[in-house]
Design an enzyme around this catalytic site. Structure first.
Site, PDB file in Angstrom:
ATOM      1  N   ASP A   1       3.309   5.586  -6.479  1.00  0.00           N
ATOM      2  CA  ASP A   1       3.816   5.731  -5.987  1.00  0.00           C
ATOM      3  C   ASP A   1       5.124   5.696  -6.635  1.00  0.00           C
ATOM      4  OD1 ASP A   1       3.637   6.110  -3.088  1.00  0.00           O
ATOM      5  OD2 ASP A   1       2.703   3.840  -3.477  1.00  0.00           O
TER       6      ASP A   1
ATOM      7  N   HIS B   1       0.585  -1.278  -0.208  1.00  0.00           N
ATOM      8  CA  HIS B   1       0.225  -0.359   0.129  1.00  0.00           C
ATOM      9  C   HIS B   1       1.047   1.116  -0.093  1.00  0.00           C
ATOM     10  CE1 HIS B   1      -3.352   2.369   0.557  1.00  0.00           C
ATOM     11  NE2 HIS B   1      -4.130   1.983   1.980  1.00  0.00           N
TER      12      HIS B   1
ATOM     13  N   HIS C   1      -2.156  -1.723 -10.266  1.00  0.00           N
ATOM     14  CA  HIS C   1      -3.175  -1.312  -8.830  1.00  0.00           C
ATOM     15  C   HIS C   1      -4.228  -2.193  -8.797  1.00  0.00           C
ATOM     16  CE1 HIS C   1      -5.657   1.626  -7.181  1.00  0.00           C
ATOM     17  NE2 HIS C   1      -4.383   2.278  -6.539  1.00  0.00           N
TER      18      HIS C   1
HETATM   19  N1  CMC Z   1       4.864  -7.019 -10.252  1.00  0.00           N
HETATM   20  C1  CMC Z   1       4.478  -7.062 -10.799  1.00  0.00           C
HETATM   21  N2  CMC Z   1       4.089  -8.557 -11.458  1.00  0.00           N
HETATM   22  C2  CMC Z   1       3.281  -7.967 -10.452  1.00  0.00           C
HETATM   23  C3  CMC Z   1       2.687  -6.316  -9.843  1.00  0.00           C
HETATM   24  C4  CMC Z   1       4.497  -6.223 -10.146  1.00  0.00           C
HETATM   25  N3  CMC Z   1       4.391  -4.588  -9.261  1.00  0.00           N
HETATM   26  N4  CMC Z   1       1.403  -6.092  -9.453  1.00  0.00           N
HETATM   27  C5  CMC Z   1       0.865  -6.949 -10.146  1.00  0.00           C
HETATM   28  N5  CMC Z   1       1.488  -7.814 -10.851  1.00  0.00           N
HETATM   29  C6  CMC Z   1       0.597  -9.006 -11.076  1.00  0.00           C
HETATM   30  C7  CMC Z   1       0.635 -10.628  -9.577  1.00  0.00           C
HETATM   31  O1  CMC Z   1       2.134 -11.161  -9.758  1.00  0.00           O
HETATM   32  C8  CMC Z   1      -0.644 -11.408 -10.710  1.00  0.00           C
HETATM   33  O2  CMC Z   1      -0.091 -12.251 -12.058  1.00  0.00           O
HETATM   34  P1  CMC Z   1      -0.685 -13.129 -12.443  1.00  0.00           P
HETATM   35  O3  CMC Z   1      -2.013 -12.808 -12.894  1.00  0.00           O
HETATM   36  O4  CMC Z   1       0.530 -14.002 -13.725  1.00  0.00           O
HETATM   37  O5  CMC Z   1      -0.739 -13.957 -10.923  1.00  0.00           O
HETATM   38  C9  CMC Z   1      -1.568 -10.624 -11.478  1.00  0.00           C
HETATM   39  O6  CMC Z   1      -0.197  -8.840 -11.613  1.00  0.00           O
HETATM   40  C10 CMC Z   1      -2.380  -9.863 -11.029  1.00  0.00           C
HETATM   41  O7  CMC Z   1      -1.611  -9.162  -9.433  1.00  0.00           O
HETATM   42  P2  CMC Z   1      -2.369  -8.647  -8.446  1.00  0.00           P
HETATM   43  O8  CMC Z   1      -1.973  -9.077  -7.150  1.00  0.00           O
HETATM   44  O9  CMC Z   1      -3.712 -10.147  -7.942  1.00  0.00           O
HETATM   45  O10 CMC Z   1      -3.130  -7.632  -8.260  1.00  0.00           O
HETATM   46  P3  CMC Z   1      -4.054  -6.664  -6.930  1.00  0.00           P
HETATM   47  O11 CMC Z   1      -5.099  -6.087  -7.515  1.00  0.00           O
HETATM   48  O12 CMC Z   1      -4.696  -7.720  -5.750  1.00  0.00           O
HETATM   49  O13 CMC Z   1      -3.132  -5.938  -6.015  1.00  0.00           O
HETATM   50  C11 CMC Z   1      -1.666  -4.752  -5.395  1.00  0.00           C
HETATM   51  C12 CMC Z   1      -2.263  -4.720  -6.782  1.00  0.00           C
HETATM   52  C13 CMC Z   1      -1.199  -2.775  -5.970  1.00  0.00           C
HETATM   53  C14 CMC Z   1      -0.762  -5.027  -4.656  1.00  0.00           C
HETATM   54  C15 CMC Z   1      -0.068  -5.006  -7.039  1.00  0.00           C
HETATM   55  O14 CMC Z   1      -0.255  -4.298  -7.975  1.00  0.00           O
HETATM   56  C16 CMC Z   1       1.138  -4.646  -6.172  1.00  0.00           C
HETATM   57  O15 CMC Z   1       1.796  -5.608  -5.938  1.00  0.00           O
HETATM   58  N6  CMC Z   1       1.925  -3.247  -6.498  1.00  0.00           N
HETATM   59  C17 CMC Z   1       3.149  -3.239  -5.893  1.00  0.00           C
HETATM   60  C18 CMC Z   1       3.198  -2.284  -4.861  1.00  0.00           C
HETATM   61  C19 CMC Z   1       2.545  -1.210  -5.034  1.00  0.00           C
HETATM   62  O16 CMC Z   1       2.570  -0.552  -5.974  1.00  0.00           O
HETATM   63  N7  CMC Z   1       1.463  -0.708  -4.301  1.00  0.00           N
HETATM   64  C20 CMC Z   1       0.981   0.872  -4.617  1.00  0.00           C
HETATM   65  C21 CMC Z   1      -0.278   0.204  -4.585  1.00  0.00           C
HETATM   66  S1  CMC Z   1      -0.695   2.410  -5.462  1.00  0.00           S
HETATM   67  C22 CMC Z   1      -0.648   2.862  -4.000  1.00  0.00           C
HETATM   68  C23 CMC Z   1      -2.042   3.251  -3.293  1.00  0.00           C
HETATM   69  O17 CMC Z   1      -1.928   2.226  -2.155  1.00  0.00           O
HETATM   70  O18 CMC Z   1      -2.805   3.201  -2.926  1.00  0.00           O
END
Ligand code: CMC
Length: 430
Positions: A364, A267, A308
């Site tokens: 971020d 987050h 995201h």
């Molecule tokens: N790098 C590599 N792969 C990724 C990333 C990433 N940053 N984000 C998602 N994926 C992949 C993930 O491995 C999955 O792949 P597969 O379908 O093969 O299993 C797919 O994309 C979907 O990901 P998810 O984890 O199911 O997506 P989510 O909606 O649960 O997670 C997230 C959203 C923000 C937690 C995630 O994109 C992430 O971990 N990003 C990196 C951390 C980050 O930058 N967070 C800041 C978010 S914006 C500020 C705020 O918090 O408001």
């Protein structure tokens, strides 16, 4: 007949008509779907709220596919260009942008409440010299609850407002005290001579100068960043705020809980992780190997600052931050990590792995590069997220308390454990 969903239960052939309103069905309307009197009724299973609306709200609108973000109907781009953070905080809390008179009053409230009780200084002195800034912020915000016992009167609108002013006003002071505590520097008291962000910069960076001057370009850049971070509808931190607030806990402990959720690396903690990642990569030549590692990491190694839950397009906040970076660098000098970030973005946006999953830079990705250029330590970046998000948390908290649909947040579970079994005396267990 009004819009509805017809559901046929294959278990007994019964048909149910469930009303559709605002593109949703009520989960409670499914409870009537039963196979017999002993049956609890149908529930939905939605870990991580992937497709569940937990509230009705009029505060923030996001269209994640189109990359649109609006506060109270105003596009984020216009707010970033034409307003200040305090105007936006007022907007989030009151539904309308303030007039000049309203802004003056609001500003004077936030100035009046910006000091901390002297005991808070003593409290903060208890932290180790290397305490994480977010750990200090979360605990100190929670501790404020003990200083303002009136905050428990959450149903009194006047009392509520007082805590809202206090929290918005005190967050920068707490953040700056945490920074100075670590350096062993004397705390700088807030002053009415500066703007909200100017005051924060002064409390952070003032040393021996008689007349500390805040650089107007940096002050405005920070103000824009604060506008962009002010609210983002039902994210993890805001959901924590609403969940804790739904038990009628006071706003200080609720905000502390929201800030704790924000602290996590998935987050608001991601801005800190982005910088660590960019430093680790170190040079443009090493980017392809890093991307390969991420792709082969099967979700374990992530490209921080990318992806995201809601945006499946470029995060509109990231676009504005990228533009703001150039203004900051005209004062601070260019941060070499920017070139690595731009190249990383270029390569990732052409790569099938990221394209297929619709992973774009989020808020971020570029913010940390600006913060670093402005002299903020990397582990303090999430504090810079929590300070402005406080107005959003509080607007959401007030909305929750005024919403007659809301009750204490209490999800259901699917129990898959043992049914009844007898306790075996300890000596007879294997
Ligand atoms: N790098 C590599 N792969 C990724 C990333 C990433 N940053 N984000 C998602 N994926 C992949 C993930 O491995 C999955 O792949 P597969 O379908 O093969 O299993 C797919 O994309 C979907 O990901 P998810 O984890 O199911 O997506 P989510 O909606 O649960 O997670 C997230 C959203 C923000 C937690 C995630 O994109 C992430 O971990 N990003 C990196 C951390 C980050 O930058 N967070 C800041 C978010 S914006 C500020 C705020 O918090 O408001």
């Amino acid at each position: 007949m009004a819009d509805h969903l017809s559901i046929t239960d294959s278990r007994n052939g019964k048909v149910y008509e469930v009303p559709i309103q605002d593109g949703t069905i009520k989960a409670m309307d499914l409870r009537q779907i039963k196979t017999g009197p002993e049956d609890f009724g149908l529930m939905t299973y939605d870990p991580a709220f992937m497709n569940t609306a937990s509230c009705k709200s009029t505060i923030t609108y996001i269209d994640g596919d189109k990359g649109i973000l609006r506060y109270r109907g105003y596009p984020i781009e216009q707010l970033a260009e034409k307003s200040s953070y305090l105007e936006v905080a007022y907007l989030l809390l009151n539904g309308e942008l303030p007039t000049e008179g309203q802004l003056k009053d609001f500003t004077s409230w936030t100035v009046r409440h910006s000091m901390l009780h002297e005991n808070i200084k003593k409290f903060m002195e208890g932290f180790n010299h290397d305490a994480h800034p977010m750990g200090m912020l979360v605990s100190t915000v929670a501790a404020l609850s003990t200083f303002y016992p009136d905050a428990k009167q959450i149903h009194d609108p006047d009392v509520r407002r007082r805590q809202i002013y206090r929290l918005i006003a005190k967050m920068p002071t707490i953040g700056a005290y945490g920074y100075r505590h670590r350096l062993g520097l004397p705390y700088v008291y807030p002053s009415e001579e500066f703007s909200y962000t100017g005051n924060f910069l002064a409390m952070m960076y003032k040393r021996l100068e008689k007349d500390y001057k805040v650089n107007p370009v940096l002050e405005r850049a920070l103000d824009i960043l604060f506008i962009l971070h002010a609210d983002h509808e039902q994210n993890c931190g805001t959901n924590a705020m609403r969940s804790i607030g739904s038990s009628y806990a006071d706003p200080y402990v609720s905000c502390a809980g929201a800030a704790a959720a924000l602290y996590g690396p998935l987050h608001g903690g991601a801005n800190e992780q982005v910088l660590t990642m960019l430093r680790e990569i170190g040079s443009k030549e090493k980017i392809p190997a890093f991307i390969k590692d991420v792709k082969e990491g099967h979700g374990e190694k992530r490209l921080m600052g990318f992806g995201h839950r809601v945006y499946k397009n470029y995060d509109p906040r990231a676009k504005i931050i990228k533009q703001t970076a150039e203004q900051v660098f005209s004062v601070t000098g260019r941060n070499p990590l920017l070139d690595i970030a731009i190249e990383l973005e270029r390569i990732a946006l052409e790569d099938e792995y990221f394209v297929k999953r619709k992973l774009y830079p989020n808020v971020d990705f570029y913010s940390g590069i600006i913060y670093q250029a402005m002299g903020f330590p990397t582990d303090a970046f999430t504090v810079l997220f929590a300070i402005p998000r406080t107005s959003g948390w509080l607007a959401q908290w007030e909305e929750l308390l005024q919403d007659s649909d809301q009750k204490i947040a209490r999800p259901r579970q699917i129990y898959l454990g043992h049914q009844t079994r007898d306790v075996v005396p300890i000596g007879q267990r294997h």
